[in-house]
Motif scaffolding. Structure first.
Motif, PDB file in Angstrom:
ATOM      1  N   TYR A 191      -3.601  -4.330  -3.866  1.00 12.08           N
ATOM      2  CA  TYR A 191      -4.663  -3.800  -4.745  1.00 12.08           C
ATOM      3  C   TYR A 191      -5.408  -4.659  -5.583  1.00 12.08           C
ATOM      4  O   TYR A 191      -5.916  -4.316  -6.469  1.00 12.08           O
ATOM      5  CB  TYR A 191      -4.306  -2.558  -5.594  1.00 12.08           C
ATOM      6  CG  TYR A 191      -3.614  -1.333  -4.684  1.00 12.08           C
ATOM      7  CD1 TYR A 191      -4.619  -0.507  -4.145  1.00 12.08           C
ATOM      8  CD2 TYR A 191      -2.314  -1.212  -4.352  1.00 12.08           C
ATOM      9  CE1 TYR A 191      -4.370   0.623  -3.618  1.00 12.08           C
ATOM     10  CE2 TYR A 191      -1.802  -0.114  -3.717  1.00 12.08           C
ATOM     11  CZ  TYR A 191      -2.591   0.768  -3.123  1.00 12.08           C
ATOM     12  OH  TYR A 191      -2.423   1.705  -2.543  1.00 12.08           O
ATOM     13  N   ASN A 210       0.837   2.505  -4.420  1.00  6.21           N
ATOM     14  CA  ASN A 210      -0.256   3.521  -4.727  1.00  6.21           C
ATOM     15  C   ASN A 210       0.179   4.240  -5.942  1.00  6.21           C
ATOM     16  O   ASN A 210      -1.054   4.447  -6.660  1.00  6.21           O
ATOM     17  CB  ASN A 210       0.014   4.352  -3.592  1.00  6.21           C
ATOM     18  CG  ASN A 210      -1.363   5.350  -3.423  1.00  6.21           C
ATOM     19  OD1 ASN A 210      -2.532   4.791  -3.897  1.00  6.21           O
ATOM     20  ND2 ASN A 210      -1.352   6.281  -2.928  1.00  6.21           N
ATOM     21  N   SER A 211       1.081   4.385  -6.312  1.00  6.77           N
ATOM     22  CA  SER A 211       1.349   5.267  -7.733  1.00  6.77           C
ATOM     23  C   SER A 211       0.878   4.391  -8.835  1.00  6.77           C
ATOM     24  O   SER A 211       0.365   4.959  -9.758  1.00  6.77           O
ATOM     25  CB  SER A 211       2.806   5.897  -7.866  1.00  6.77           C
ATOM     26  OG  SER A 211       3.082   6.745  -6.994  1.00  6.77           O
ATOM     27  N   LEU A 214       0.899  -1.292  -0.090  1.00  7.23           N
ATOM     28  CA  LEU A 214      -0.019   0.108   0.013  1.00  7.23           C
ATOM     29  C   LEU A 214       0.963   1.132   0.112  1.00  7.23           C
ATOM     30  O   LEU A 214       0.288   2.506   0.056  1.00  7.23           O
ATOM     31  CB  LEU A 214      -0.899  -0.176   1.372  1.00  7.23           C
ATOM     32  CG  LEU A 214      -1.691  -1.130   1.153  1.00  7.23           C
ATOM     33  CD1 LEU A 214      -2.579  -1.143   2.853  1.00  7.23           C
ATOM     34  CD2 LEU A 214      -2.961  -0.597   0.293  1.00  7.23           C
ATOM     35  N   ASN A 249      -6.062   4.384   5.685  1.00  3.24           N
ATOM     36  CA  ASN A 249      -6.486   4.475   4.395  1.00  3.24           C
ATOM     37  C   ASN A 249      -7.008   6.012   4.349  1.00  3.24           C
ATOM     38  O   ASN A 249      -6.304   6.542   3.132  1.00  3.24           O
ATOM     39  CB  ASN A 249      -7.515   3.564   3.954  1.00  3.24           C
ATOM     40  CG  ASN A 249      -7.656   3.638   2.356  1.00  3.24           C
ATOM     41  OD1 ASN A 249      -6.785   3.722   1.539  1.00  3.24           O
ATOM     42  ND2 ASN A 249      -8.981   3.657   1.825  1.00  3.24           N
ATOM     43  N   ARG A 286      -2.979   3.993  -9.058  1.00  3.46           N
ATOM     44  CA  ARG A 286      -3.481   5.361  -9.500  1.00  3.46           C
ATOM     45  C   ARG A 286      -3.348   5.422 -11.056  1.00  3.46           C
ATOM     46  O   ARG A 286      -4.237   5.719 -11.634  1.00  3.46           O
ATOM     47  CB  ARG A 286      -2.974   6.441  -8.755  1.00  3.46           C
ATOM     48  CG  ARG A 286      -3.581   6.559  -7.377  1.00  3.46           C
ATOM     49  CD  ARG A 286      -3.036   7.927  -6.518  1.00  3.46           C
ATOM     50  NE  ARG A 286      -3.479   8.052  -5.165  1.00  3.46           N
ATOM     51  CZ  ARG A 286      -3.034   8.870  -4.462  1.00  3.46           C
ATOM     52  NH1 ARG A 286      -2.224   9.952  -5.091  1.00  3.46           N
ATOM     53  NH2 ARG A 286      -3.568   8.977  -3.106  1.00  3.46           N
TER      54      ARG A 286
END
Length: 367
Positions: A45, A19-20, A14, A259, A23
Motif C-alpha cells: 500500500y 488491509n486492516s 494485501l 482487488n 484502512r
C-alpha cells in the motif's frame, strides 16, 4: 502536538492485517495523529499511503529477527523530539521480538495486536514449526507483560489469552466493511437446485486448507458444482496439481488475487472458509453482507462472532468429510442456510470501518 503513531507489520501485503492497518491509518484524523509505517522490503500500500501523507519506512531484511536492530534504531529516530509516541506491533512472533528489542521510555508506549488465534501455536506442519511455536508459547508468558496494551481482534482470542496466559486485553473488531451502496448489493442468484457455485477467498497457504474443499468436492462426485478460488500464495501450484489429480479441472477456477470481489460474490450460492485457524476473516464478513450462505471451519477466532457460534451460518469440525456432509445438506435443503444468511447480514453490519476507527481512537486516548 500530534500523537506520533508507528505501525510495524513485517510482511505488509494485501492480506487481512495489511488491509486492516491501511484502512485504519487512512481514516485516522491527520490533525491529531502523525502516522508512520514500518515494514520489511516492500509495502503493498506504499503508493496509497504516500498519497495520504503517511510516511513508509522499509527495512531491507528477509527475516524479522534479523531486522530488529535496524528497527530499534529507526523507532528511536522517529520518536525523537515527540512528547507522545505509540509503537504498535502485530502478530505473536513479531510482538515477542518487539517486546525484547524495543525499549520502553516515558515518551514511548507499546501496543501489541493479536490478529490470529493462539490455537495457531497448537498446529504444526513439520518439526521446525513444532519447535518454533513451542518457543513462542514460552516467550509469550514472559514478555507480553511489557506491553502497555494488548489488542485482540475478536472476543474469542481475548478470552483465550486471559484463560491460557492470564493477560488482560481489549477487543477491537477489524474494519471489515467500508460502506458502499454500489458494492453491498444483496446476492439475488439463489441456488435453484441445478449448478451450485461455491467461492472461497484467501491467501493460498497451508493453514487455509483449500485442499479440504477440493477433497470434499471429489468425495461428493457432483458434476454440477463449480468452485471459484480467489487469491494467491505459496500453495497455489500444489492446489492446481491436486485439482488435476482429482479430475476437477472443469469444476474449479483459480482467479488469483482480485482487488474487487463483489462481481464474483454476487453470482455465488455458497461461501466456504476452510482455514485451520483464522483471526477475523474479512472475506466471510463480505460474503455475509452480500447475503450469501456460509459454511466455515471452526477456526477459533472471529468466525464465532461473525456466525454467532453457528446460529448465523454453518460451522464444521476438522476434515473434508464433515465439510462434504455440510455441502450435501445445502444441496438438499438450501432454505435453512438462506434463513441463517439473513441473520448473518444483520449481524456483520457492526464490523465497520467507522466503528473500528472510533474504538481504536478511544483506546489510544486512554492508554
Amino acid at each position: 502536538m500530534k500523537v506520533n503513531l508507528i505501525f510495524f507489520l513485517a510482511r505488509f501485503g494485501l492480506g487481512g492485517a495489511g488491509n486492516s492497518i491501511f484502512r485504519l491509518c487512512t481514516s485516522l484524523d491527520k490533525k491529531k495523529y502523525k502516522i508512520n509505517i514500518i515494514c520489511l522490503n516492500k509495502c503493498a500500500y506504499e503508493h496509497k499511503f504516500r498519497k495520504n501523507k503517511i510516511r513508509v519506512y522499509k527495512i531491507k531484511s528477509n527475516r524479522t529477527l534479523y531486522s530488529m536492530f535496524k528497527l530499534k534504531k529507526l523507532v528511536k529516530k522517529i520518536s525523537k523530539n515527540h512528547k507522545d509516541t505509540i509503537f504498535i506491533s502485530n502478530i505473536n512472533y513479531t510482538n515477542i521480538l518487539c517486546a525484547l528489542f524495543i525499549e520502553k521510555k516515558p515518551n514511548l508506549k507499546l501496543i501489541a495486536i493479536e490478529r490470529t488465534p493462539f490455537q495457531e501455536l497448537e498446529i504444526y506442519f513439520d518439526t521446525i514449526d513444532f519447535i518454533k511455536k513451542n518457543i513462542i508459547k514460552i516467550l509469550i508468558c514472559f514478555f507480553y507483560n511489557k506491553f502497555d496494551k494488548i489488542i485482540c481482534n475478536s472476543r474469542y482470542i481475548s478470552n483465550y489469552l486471559r484463560k491460557k496466559y492470564n493477560f488482560k486485553s481489549t477487543t477491537i473488531h477489524p474494519p471489515s466493511l467500508i460502506y458502499n451502496k454500489k458494492k453491498q448489493i444483496l446476492n439475488k442468484y439463489k441456488f435453484d437446485g441445478r449448478t451450485l457455485n461455491i467461492s472461497s477467498i484467501c491467501r493460498l497457504s497451508k493453514e487455509k486448507a483449500i485442499h479440504d474443499i477440493l477433497y470434499a468436492l471429489n468425495y461428493l462426485k457432483q458434476k454440477e458444482i463449480n468452485l471459484n478460488i480467489i487469491g494467491d500464495g505459496p500453495e497455489k501450484e500444489n492446489l492446481i496439481n491436486l485439482t488435476k489429480k482429482l479430475n476437477l479441472n472443469k469444476n474449479v477456477k483459480f482467479y488469483g488475487y482480485k482487488n474487487e470481489i463483489f462481481s464474483i460474490l454476487k453470482k455465488t450460492h455458497l461461501y466456504i472458509n476452510s482455514s485451520y485457524f483464522e483471526g477475523f476473516p474479512n472475506s466471510v464478513v463480505e460474503a455475509a453482507i452480500s447475503g450469501i450462505p456460509i459454511i466455515s471451519s471452526q477456526s477459533h477466532g472471529g468466525i464465532n462472532e461473525i456466525l454467532m457460534n453457528g446460529k448465523f451460518g454453518t460451522i464444521y469440525g476438522k476434515g473434508y468429510l464433515d465439510l462434504a456432509s455440510k455441502i450435501k445438506k445445502f444441496y438438499q435443503n438450501p432454505k435453512i442456510f438462506y434463513q441463517k444468511a439473513i441473520l448473518a447480514r444483520k449481524n456483520v453490519m457492526k464490523f465497520s470501518l467507522l466503528n473500528h476507527k472510533k474504538n481504536f481512537e478511544k483506546m489510544l486516548d486512554n492508554i
